[in-house]
Scaffold this active site. Structure first.
Site, PDB file in Angstrom:
ATOM      1  N   GLY A  54      -2.717  12.584 -78.192  1.00 58.45           N
ATOM      2  CA  GLY A  54      -1.492  13.417 -78.838  1.00 58.45           C
ATOM      3  C   GLY A  54      -1.702  14.265 -79.917  1.00 58.45           C
ATOM      4  O   GLY A  54      -2.839  14.570 -80.027  1.00 58.45           O
ATOM      5  N   CYS A  92      -0.228  23.835 -64.198  1.00 51.81           N
ATOM      6  CA  CYS A  92      -1.218  23.555 -65.135  1.00 51.81           C
ATOM      7  C   CYS A  92      -2.362  23.005 -64.558  1.00 51.81           C
ATOM      8  O   CYS A  92      -2.483  22.185 -63.550  1.00 51.81           O
ATOM      9  CB  CYS A  92      -0.879  22.262 -66.132  1.00 51.81           C
ATOM     10  SG  CYS A  92       0.580  22.821 -67.271  1.00 51.81           S
ATOM     11  N   CYS A 103       4.092  20.126 -63.638  1.00 56.02           N
ATOM     12  CA  CYS A 103       3.173  19.438 -64.350  1.00 56.02           C
ATOM     13  C   CYS A 103       4.117  18.346 -64.776  1.00 56.02           C
ATOM     14  O   CYS A 103       5.431  18.576 -65.330  1.00 56.02           O
ATOM     15  CB  CYS A 103       2.105  19.978 -65.226  1.00 56.02           C
ATOM     16  SG  CYS A 103       1.126  19.080 -66.431  1.00 56.02           S
ATOM     17  N   ASP A 121      -7.841  11.854 -80.317  1.00 58.44           N
ATOM     18  CA  ASP A 121      -8.876  11.076 -79.857  1.00 58.44           C
ATOM     19  C   ASP A 121      -9.920  12.019 -79.488  1.00 58.44           C
ATOM     20  O   ASP A 121     -11.231  11.673 -79.549  1.00 58.44           O
ATOM     21  CB  ASP A 121      -8.602  10.319 -78.600  1.00 58.44           C
ATOM     22  CG  ASP A 121      -7.550  10.817 -77.520  1.00 58.44           C
ATOM     23  OD1 ASP A 121      -7.357  12.205 -77.715  1.00 58.44           O
ATOM     24  OD2 ASP A 121      -7.457  10.295 -76.703  1.00 58.44           O
ATOM     25  N   GLU A 143      -5.768  22.450 -75.597  1.00 60.42           N
ATOM     26  CA  GLU A 143      -4.932  21.644 -74.268  1.00 60.42           C
ATOM     27  C   GLU A 143      -5.257  22.379 -73.309  1.00 60.42           C
ATOM     28  O   GLU A 143      -4.678  23.055 -72.335  1.00 60.42           O
ATOM     29  CB  GLU A 143      -3.222  22.029 -74.756  1.00 60.42           C
ATOM     30  CG  GLU A 143      -2.487  21.384 -75.702  1.00 60.42           C
ATOM     31  CD  GLU A 143      -2.738  19.704 -75.466  1.00 60.42           C
ATOM     32  OE1 GLU A 143      -2.824  19.213 -74.415  1.00 60.42           O
ATOM     33  OE2 GLU A 143      -2.134  19.021 -76.464  1.00 60.42           O
ATOM     34  N   CYS A 168       4.147  18.039 -68.042  1.00 54.21           N
ATOM     35  CA  CYS A 168       4.504  18.719 -69.189  1.00 54.21           C
ATOM     36  C   CYS A 168       5.713  19.342 -69.018  1.00 54.21           C
ATOM     37  O   CYS A 168       6.271  19.878 -70.104  1.00 54.21           O
ATOM     38  CB  CYS A 168       3.367  19.419 -69.987  1.00 54.21           C
ATOM     39  SG  CYS A 168       3.060  20.954 -69.114  1.00 54.21           S
ATOM     40  N   GLU A 180      -4.339  20.557 -65.558  1.00 58.63           N
ATOM     41  CA  GLU A 180      -4.327  19.135 -65.384  1.00 58.63           C
ATOM     42  C   GLU A 180      -3.885  18.756 -63.726  1.00 58.63           C
ATOM     43  O   GLU A 180      -4.144  17.445 -63.307  1.00 58.63           O
ATOM     44  CB  GLU A 180      -3.619  18.612 -66.372  1.00 58.63           C
ATOM     45  CG  GLU A 180      -3.982  17.193 -66.796  1.00 58.63           C
ATOM     46  CD  GLU A 180      -3.332  16.863 -68.065  1.00 58.63           C
ATOM     47  OE1 GLU A 180      -4.029  17.331 -69.263  1.00 58.63           O
ATOM     48  OE2 GLU A 180      -2.404  15.955 -68.185  1.00 58.63           O
ATOM     49  N   HIS A 223      -3.479  21.913 -69.916  1.00 54.24           N
ATOM     50  CA  HIS A 223      -2.390  22.713 -69.724  1.00 54.24           C
ATOM     51  C   HIS A 223      -2.563  24.145 -69.811  1.00 54.24           C
ATOM     52  O   HIS A 223      -1.318  24.905 -69.902  1.00 54.24           O
ATOM     53  CB  HIS A 223      -1.342  21.957 -70.784  1.00 54.24           C
ATOM     54  CG  HIS A 223      -1.010  20.632 -70.660  1.00 54.24           C
ATOM     55  ND1 HIS A 223      -0.358  20.116 -69.529  1.00 54.24           N
ATOM     56  CD2 HIS A 223      -1.528  19.526 -71.265  1.00 54.24           C
ATOM     57  CE1 HIS A 223      -0.197  18.925 -69.412  1.00 54.24           C
ATOM     58  NE2 HIS A 223      -1.004  18.370 -70.598  1.00 54.24           N
TER      59      HIS A 223
END
Lengths: 399, 399
Positions: free
Chosen positions: A154, A262, A255, A193, A242, A257, A264, A245
DNA sequence: TTAGCTTATTTCATTGAGTGAAAAAAGATT
DNA sequence: AATCTTTTTTCACTCAATGAAATAAGCTAA
């Protein structure tokens, strides 16, 4: 607002002390004479600074060098017992906790279920308990614990220690670092992360000595971390990276989001699984990426196609990074870099096909899978990152 | 291989001298007392450093501040006559040359045809003559000329002064800086043209004080320059910023670069013109972007569609930058930012539509057209960039 | 006009970090 | 044990920042 570097004796001292510490850290073991050559400091300065660092237990004298005709060199190395760090990684259903030494070697590892109640206080309690039990079980003197690093998926604000948004846990603007700090009485550092992984590559991995490199993680999502001019890059207010995205096909499906098309949604692990599932009966449909890989290995054409397509699209994403940034190193990692021949090979082919002219010639690409240990070591690296950080960064390098 | 910063008295002196110089430069006019507050240096240090800078003619005492109850403050400002710079921009058919003061104000401007013979020696001669005639015509004392900056489309190696590849001129690995330096007996700096524009935005434009920003140029091609952590970013071996050649649609037509589906092939000026031309008879087909804009302003649906489509695709390109880097500022410039309502408005809409979550909230977008003066000022900024550069950068910041 | 007040700027003794030559230490060889 | 070589420490020196004190400069009011 950036502060400017102001020079005085304290800054000199801090710079050179840090210089010696990092030189030793990177080379493993060095004599004072070697330090003089590498650091370009005078013999007197090296003598005094090493003396202080030995007194403060940061450096150890370990054995002697080879005989070269006169007095033998006394070798110095970083004292691995000078301190240790805790790395916590918050996963969707688990909390991973590792106690490491200053070289991010895992001394003790623990794995706990994430509380189903995502109330911040419940999780903070679970986290602090994880720290305490890990330290206790390790037998390491708690006073040696220099700090705690926490990696969260995040958007985070590392400077204030706030988790701005955590998709798995549903948190918004939670001052996690402060909540943990008052309970543990230790410095607590928060980071996204992927950035923790990037930092550990810079400090202990393939990114050592590299001025500009990028870490791409492939898994449930697609993430990205960057080291630019030897510094972990933090975009405006912690937002950036990102990669998952960026728009791959504006006409594509929606997506998670909320945007359309995207990268992803086409190339991350769930997209691969969905690609195969939709063309199969409910019984033999794969549920995990491992299922898809098993199918592919058994010769299943659809599974192969799903992995290949994912790889190709990932390769186009990587080419975008090279075209825009041309870093000297790209580390592709994450749980999703497992299906080498089916997914990674097409990725590399697509990367080559979509990179401008000879731009890729100067870019090294490393593919390495990531496990839970790597994530925990990454989080622990936050502590070492602070420890070994140049005082120029703390001073706020402004040009 | 990165050198590390080593601290000593000389470094301190250089840092603080640079700090004072840049603080004055950025604020316009400051008293010593104000400098003390802003720089956080001691009064003694400020007194001594300003004294030296005045003696060396970098600073001027100009008038006094308002009465605040006691002795009036003596205001200091950068001496605009401390030196001047030449900026050269190599265009496809022209050489643009400007003599500027230290604030990049154009004192003398000249515009020459590019020799049809692209032999390096012919062009080097034309360039050095352009410098000499411009300086002579300006009446400025040649000894005040501090250096020459050259902006070139293509890939450059600024550290060695080599033009690695120039698409317009067909050069490969030409040591242009050295060739000019021995003729002019002046420092000569080479840079990619978009990077010169980025540097001038950092020194004199909207990028002042901004830690991370991006400049995107739209015109015949689509380029990109970045300032990251207050430093102009140079990718591995000078390659980077190929925003025009990220893949927009892998199935798209071949681009001039040989790849398929580059952003540039869809959205740069030639693509807009081609879009309209292909659907029209030879007579009333537009030849330039201005023609297309005229048609659009006259209500031509096809021209409008061409501009809108270009804008939308450019917006997706910008969203990729925001998703990956999230800089706090994006400056959209170049000759192509002219058809506001038809091209730029759709661009902004697409940017918003394709940017992740709230990422755009922290990004400021500025749209500003670029003319020949801006390019020449950009080139001249190379000289000022060196002049005002932090000694930490010269020392090679490594962390 | 001048004493008094306030603020700006310079001066100067002090501090302390790096520098580099010289001294001391340490180990191997003869 | 003497000698040689190399490593490491010591020490006198330099110079930049620091900050308190001195000086400079201008305005106000008697």
């Amino acid at each position: 607002m950036s502060t400017f570097v102001r020079g005085n004796k304290d800054l000199i001292k801090a710079i050179n002390r840090n210089l010696i510490l990092n030189t030793v850290r990177r080379h493993g073991a060095l004599s004072r004479t070697q330090l003089t050559e590498i650091s370009r400091l005078s013999v007197g300065a090296v003598s005094q600074i090493t003396q202080e660092l030995i007194k403060d237990a940061w450096l150890l004298e370990v054995g002697e060098g080879d005989y070269t005709g006169g007095r033998r060199q006394t070798l110095l190395r970083l004292n691995p017992d000078a301190g240790c760090a805790i790395g916590l990684k918050l996963m969707e259903h688990r909390i991973v906790c590792a106690l490491t030494d200053l070289e991010a070697k895992v001394l003790r590892y623990q794995d706990l279920p994430m509380p189903v109640d995502h109330d911040p206080m419940v999780i903070v309690t679970a986290l602090t308990e994880a720290v305490e039990t890990t330290v206790n079980a390790s037998g390491v003197d708690r006073r040696k614990l220099l700090g705690v690093g926490v990696g969260v998926a995040g958007v985070t604000y590392p400077q204030t220690g706030i988790v701005h948004y955590s998709p798995y846990l549903g948190w918004h603007d939670l001052p996690l670092a402060e909540l943990m700090r008052v309970r543990l009485h230790l410095p607590v550092y928060i980071e996204n992360d992927v950035n923790t992984l990037t930092l550990s590559e810079q400090l202990f991995g393939a990114g050592r000595h590299i001025e500009n490199f990028v870490v791409v993680t492939i898994g449930r999502g697609i993430g990205m971390g960057m080291v630019i001019n030897h510094q972990l890059y933090q975009g405006a207010k912690g937002g950036m990276g990102e990669l998952g995205h960026i728009t791959f096909d504006a006409a594509g499906p929606m997506c998670s989001c909320g945007k359309h098309g995207c990268l992803e949604a086409f190339a991350a692990d769930p997209a691969v699984i969905a690609y195969v599932r939709h063309s199969r009966s409910a019984e033999d449909a794969p549920r995990t990426l491992e299922d898809v890989i098993s199918l592919a290995q058994a010769g299943d054409a659809l599974a192969k196609a799903a992995l290949r397509r994912s790889g190709e699209i990932l390769g186009i994403g990587l080419s975008t990074i090279v075209n825009l940034l041309c870093p000297s190193l790209i580390i592709v990692s994450g749980e999703g870099v497992v299906a080498g021949e089916f997914r990674i090979a097409p990725m590399m082919d697509a990367l080559r096909a979509h990179t401008f002219n000879g731009l890729l010639d100067d870019v090294q690409v490393i593919v390495e899978a990531t496990d839970d240990h790597a994530w925990a070591r990454g989080s622990a690296s936050l502590v070492m990152g602070k420890l070994f950080e140049s005082p120029l960064i703390e001073a706020g390098i402004a040009v």
